[in-house]
Design a protein around this motif. Structure first.
Motif, PDB file in Angstrom:
ATOM      1  N   UNK A  75      -3.697   1.467   7.259  1.00 20.63           N
ATOM      2  CA  UNK A  75      -2.600   0.497   7.133  1.00 20.63           C
ATOM      3  C   UNK A  75      -1.424   0.996   6.297  1.00 20.63           C
ATOM      4  N   UNK A  76      -1.644   1.973   5.431  1.00 18.99           N
ATOM      5  CA  UNK A  76      -0.532   2.521   4.648  1.00 18.99           C
ATOM      6  C   UNK A  76       0.068   3.756   5.294  1.00 18.99           C
ATOM      7  N   UNK A  77      -0.657   4.352   6.252  1.00 18.60           N
ATOM      8  CA  UNK A  77      -0.159   5.563   6.913  1.00 18.60           C
ATOM      9  C   UNK A  77       0.789   5.219   8.054  1.00 18.60           C
ATOM     10  N   UNK A  78       0.493   4.155   8.764  1.00 23.21           N
ATOM     11  CA  UNK A  78       1.299   3.804   9.931  1.00 23.21           C
ATOM     12  C   UNK A  78       2.555   3.040   9.596  1.00 23.21           C
ATOM     13  N   UNK A  79       3.092   3.163   8.394  1.00 27.54           N
ATOM     14  CA  UNK A  79       4.285   2.440   7.974  1.00 27.54           C
ATOM     15  C   UNK A  79       5.400   3.411   7.644  1.00 27.54           C
ATOM     16  N   UNK A  80       6.643   2.921   7.766  1.00 31.47           N
ATOM     17  CA  UNK A  80       7.808   3.777   7.542  1.00 31.47           C
ATOM     18  C   UNK A  80       7.896   4.266   6.100  1.00 31.47           C
ATOM     19  N   UNK A  81       7.540   3.423   5.147  1.00 33.20           N
ATOM     20  CA  UNK A  81       7.676   3.771   3.724  1.00 33.20           C
ATOM     21  C   UNK A  81       6.319   3.976   3.052  1.00 33.20           C
ATOM     22  N   UNK A  82       5.288   4.232   3.846  1.00 36.39           N
ATOM     23  CA  UNK A  82       3.946   4.345   3.296  1.00 36.39           C
ATOM     24  C   UNK A  82       3.609   5.744   2.819  1.00 36.39           C
ATOM     25  N   UNK A 110      12.062  -2.281  -4.911  1.00 33.34           N
ATOM     26  CA  UNK A 110      11.237  -3.245  -4.175  1.00 33.34           C
ATOM     27  C   UNK A 110      10.171  -2.529  -3.330  1.00 33.34           C
ATOM     28  N   UNK A 111      10.594  -1.449  -2.628  1.00 39.05           N
ATOM     29  CA  UNK A 111       9.672  -0.697  -1.795  1.00 39.05           C
ATOM     30  C   UNK A 111       8.557  -0.108  -2.640  1.00 39.05           C
ATOM     31  N   UNK A 112       8.920   0.410  -3.831  1.00 40.52           N
ATOM     32  CA  UNK A 112       7.925   1.021  -4.705  1.00 40.52           C
ATOM     33  C   UNK A 112       6.893  -0.006  -5.151  1.00 40.52           C
ATOM     34  N   UNK A 113       7.346  -1.228  -5.418  1.00 37.96           N
ATOM     35  CA  UNK A 113       6.429  -2.282  -5.849  1.00 37.96           C
ATOM     36  C   UNK A 113       5.456  -2.647  -4.742  1.00 37.96           C
ATOM     37  N   UNK A 114       5.984  -2.808  -3.513  1.00 33.11           N
ATOM     38  CA  UNK A 114       5.127  -3.147  -2.376  1.00 33.11           C
ATOM     39  C   UNK A 114       4.123  -2.021  -2.122  1.00 33.11           C
ATOM     40  N   UNK A 115       4.579  -0.761  -2.231  1.00 31.36           N
ATOM     41  CA  UNK A 115       3.687   0.378  -2.025  1.00 31.36           C
ATOM     42  C   UNK A 115       2.587   0.400  -3.082  1.00 31.36           C
ATOM     43  N   UNK A 116       2.937   0.084  -4.321  1.00 33.87           N
ATOM     44  CA  UNK A 116       1.944   0.045  -5.389  1.00 33.87           C
ATOM     45  C   UNK A 116       0.898  -1.023  -5.104  1.00 33.87           C
ATOM     46  N   UNK A 117       1.354  -2.187  -4.645  1.00 33.81           N
ATOM     47  CA  UNK A 117       0.419  -3.249  -4.281  1.00 33.81           C
ATOM     48  C   UNK A 117      -0.483  -2.782  -3.141  1.00 33.81           C
ATOM     49  N   UNK A 118       0.111  -2.060  -2.184  1.00 37.94           N
ATOM     50  CA  UNK A 118      -0.672  -1.548  -1.064  1.00 37.94           C
ATOM     51  C   UNK A 118      -1.731  -0.555  -1.502  1.00 37.94           C
ATOM     52  N   UNK A 119      -1.381   0.320  -2.439  1.00 37.20           N
ATOM     53  CA  UNK A 119      -2.343   1.298  -2.948  1.00 37.20           C
ATOM     54  C   UNK A 119      -3.486   0.577  -3.659  1.00 37.20           C
ATOM     55  N   UNK A 120      -3.157  -0.444  -4.443  1.00 34.61           N
ATOM     56  CA  UNK A 120      -4.187  -1.227  -5.134  1.00 34.61           C
ATOM     57  C   UNK A 120      -5.111  -1.896  -4.119  1.00 34.61           C
ATOM     58  N   UNK A 121      -4.511  -2.451  -3.047  1.00 28.48           N
ATOM     59  CA  UNK A 121      -5.323  -3.085  -2.004  1.00 28.48           C
ATOM     60  C   UNK A 121      -6.204  -2.060  -1.294  1.00 28.48           C
ATOM     61  N   UNK A 122      -5.660  -0.869  -1.055  1.00 29.77           N
ATOM     62  CA  UNK A 122      -6.429   0.199  -0.421  1.00 29.77           C
ATOM     63  C   UNK A 122      -7.609   0.612  -1.300  1.00 29.77           C
ATOM     64  N   UNK A 123      -7.373   0.699  -2.593  1.00 34.22           N
ATOM     65  CA  UNK A 123      -8.437   1.053  -3.529  1.00 34.22           C
ATOM     66  C   UNK A 123      -9.520  -0.027  -3.540  1.00 34.22           C
ATOM     67  N   UNK A 124      -9.106  -1.285  -3.486  1.00 33.26           N
ATOM     68  CA  UNK A 124     -10.076  -2.381  -3.462  1.00 33.26           C
ATOM     69  C   UNK A 124     -10.959  -2.297  -2.219  1.00 33.26           C
ATOM     70  N   UNK A 125     -10.329  -2.056  -1.060  1.00 33.27           N
ATOM     71  CA  UNK A 125     -11.089  -1.934   0.183  1.00 33.27           C
ATOM     72  C   UNK A 125     -12.034  -0.740   0.112  1.00 33.27           C
ATOM     73  N   UNK A 126     -11.509   0.416  -0.332  1.00 34.50           N
ATOM     74  CA  UNK A 126     -12.332   1.612  -0.433  1.00 34.50           C
ATOM     75  C   UNK A 126     -13.475   1.444  -1.419  1.00 34.50           C
ATOM     76  N   UNK A 127     -13.215   0.763  -2.523  1.00 33.68           N
ATOM     77  CA  UNK A 127     -14.252   0.523  -3.529  1.00 33.68           C
ATOM     78  C   UNK A 127     -15.433  -0.237  -2.929  1.00 33.68           C
ATOM     79  N   UNK A 128     -15.142  -1.262  -2.147  1.00 32.92           N
ATOM     80  CA  UNK A 128     -16.204  -2.043  -1.516  1.00 32.92           C
ATOM     81  C   UNK A 128     -16.903  -1.256  -0.416  1.00 32.92           C
ATOM     82  N   UNK A 129     -16.143  -0.429   0.308  1.00 29.99           N
ATOM     83  CA  UNK A 129     -16.761   0.434   1.316  1.00 29.99           C
ATOM     84  C   UNK A 129     -17.749   1.386   0.645  1.00 29.99           C
ATOM     85  N   UNK A 130     -17.340   1.956  -0.493  1.00 30.01           N
ATOM     86  CA  UNK A 130     -18.215   2.880  -1.211  1.00 30.01           C
ATOM     87  C   UNK A 130     -19.510   2.231  -1.653  1.00 30.01           C
TER      88      UNK A 130
END
Length: 392
Positions: free
Chosen positions: A219-226, A1-21
């Motif tokens: 947002x992914x760094x300040x988490x226990x399982x990030x 479950x944690x791995x799935x949430x982390x994967x979703x988080x990475x995808x969200x991070x990439x989406x944010x970074x893509x738009x920032x770029x």
């Protein structure tokens, strides 16, 4: 479950970074690309390198603020993913209105919404950040006024930024070891100004990395399982790079089209001023928008350049209705062999012609989004975490 949430988080991070770029690459390299000094591909590649350097060094201070300073508890992984979602939503709203995204402000708003909903908000920290959000546009405006009124006209008399036909440099093969030499049409002045433009672009890219990499990574760094800091920075940098090589190509073509039509020399003053403000505040750990400093510096330079026909004494004592101030003064550059009129003297007809420096409606829209963007992300995050407290 944690791995799935982390994967979703990475995808969200990439989406944010893509738009920032897409947004920050256009702002950073648009003037240089438009002047034919660098290609879009080269701009995106150099942007990637210096964004990474900015994120790995100064950006870590901003990341600490976002991941630990705004709220008094450690984020859960699910909460970090939700915050990335609200950052992306805030960016989407800004993009719909066609305004460069105040990403840092949107990020702070989303994290503050979580803090309000869980009663863990560090009010002293958030008050300090908001204070700098108010002060930064004022600093950019008045530094721009001083540059436009006293510095820009003098520099413009001395410097001409041109791009000749053919390669900038060539290899002289007369000896055993080829030696670099000037291109067939390149002058030493052109080489020096081109190097200056590239250095300033790299500096602004560094500043963009310092302020924007943390928005996609924190947002992914300040988490226990990030993710670990360095891993998150690398992911964010690659996402920003992807945006720079793709959607930023269009942004580099159109940047400045709505807000301003200033020449490259004035744009370089804007880039140095905005980058310095952003880098200093990022070093201090303050999440700040590079767009905010950039826009207000543009307005300040135009205002300062346009008020040269009157002295400070006249500006204070004269009837404003009789003060002849032309907002388009900076658009038409003075000729290099002609001195700019002294303070208090009327401008030449050539300088006074041209479109207005900036569109007041565009300025109002930009400033409105600086308020609406973080406000919307705060309200949406607050509503979500209040209704679903278990996620936090």
């Amino acid at each position: 479950m944690v791995e799935t949430v982390l994967l979703v988080g990475v995808v969200a991070s990439v989406f944010v970074g893509f738009n920032i770029g897409g947004s920050s690459t256009g702002i950073t390299w648009g003037p240089s690309v438009g002047a034919g000094i660098v290609s879009k591909t080269t701009a995106a590649a150099v942007m990637t390198v210096f964004v990474f350097l900015g994120g790995m060094t100064v950006g870590r201070n901003v990341m600490d603020t976002l991941s630990e300073g705004i709220i008094d508890v450690e984020l859960t992984l699910a909460a970090g993913v939700a915050i990335l979602f609200f950052i992306g939503l805030g960016m989407l709203i800004a993009n719909i209105f066609g305004v460069p995204v105040p990403t840092s402000m949107t990020t702070v708003g989303a994290i503050a919404g979580l803090g309000l909903a869980t009663d863990t908000l560090n009010y002293e920290m958030i008050a300090g950040i908001i204070t700098w959000w108010i002060v930064t546009p004022i600093i950019g405006l008045w530094v721009g006024v001083l540059i436009g009124r006293y510095v820009y006209p003098w520099v413009n008399e001395q410097v001409t930024i041109t791009k000749s036909d053919g390669p900038l440099l060539a290899l002289e093969r007369g000896d055993r070891v080829p030696k670099p030499t000037l291109g067939p049409n390149t002058t030493s002045t052109e080489l020096a100004t081109t190097i200056a433009v590239l250095v300033i672009g790299c500096y602004m890219a560094f500043s963009a990395g310092a302020s924007n990499v943390p928005n996609a990574a924190a947002p992914l760094v300040g988490t226990a399982d990030g993710l670990e800091d360095t891993t998150a920075i690398i992911v964010a940098t690659l996402a920003i790079s992807l945006g720079g090589f793709t959607i930023a190509r269009r942004t580099m073509d159109s940047v400045g089209g709505e807000l301003s039509d200033i020449p490259l020399l004035a744009a370089l003053f804007v880039m140095v001023t905005a980058s310095t403000i952003t880098t200093v505040l990022s070093w201090a750990g303050i999440p700040i928008s590079l767009v905010m400093a950039t826009v207000m510096t543009i307005v300040g330079i135009g205002w300062g350049r346009a008020t040269r026909p009157i002295t400070v004494r006249e500006a204070v004592t004269r009837d404003p209705e009789t003060a002849d101030i032309e907002l388009g003064a900076i658009v038409s550059e003075e000729k290099v062999d002609e001195a700019a009129p002294a303070i208090g003297e009327p401008e030449s007809e050539d300088v006074l012609r041209g479109d207005e420096l900036f569109n007041p409606r565009a300025i109002i829209k930009y400033v409105s989004m600086w308020v609406i963007g973080p406000s919307m992300s705060t309200l949406l995050a607050y509503g979500f975490f209040a209704v679903v407290p278990g996620v936090a």
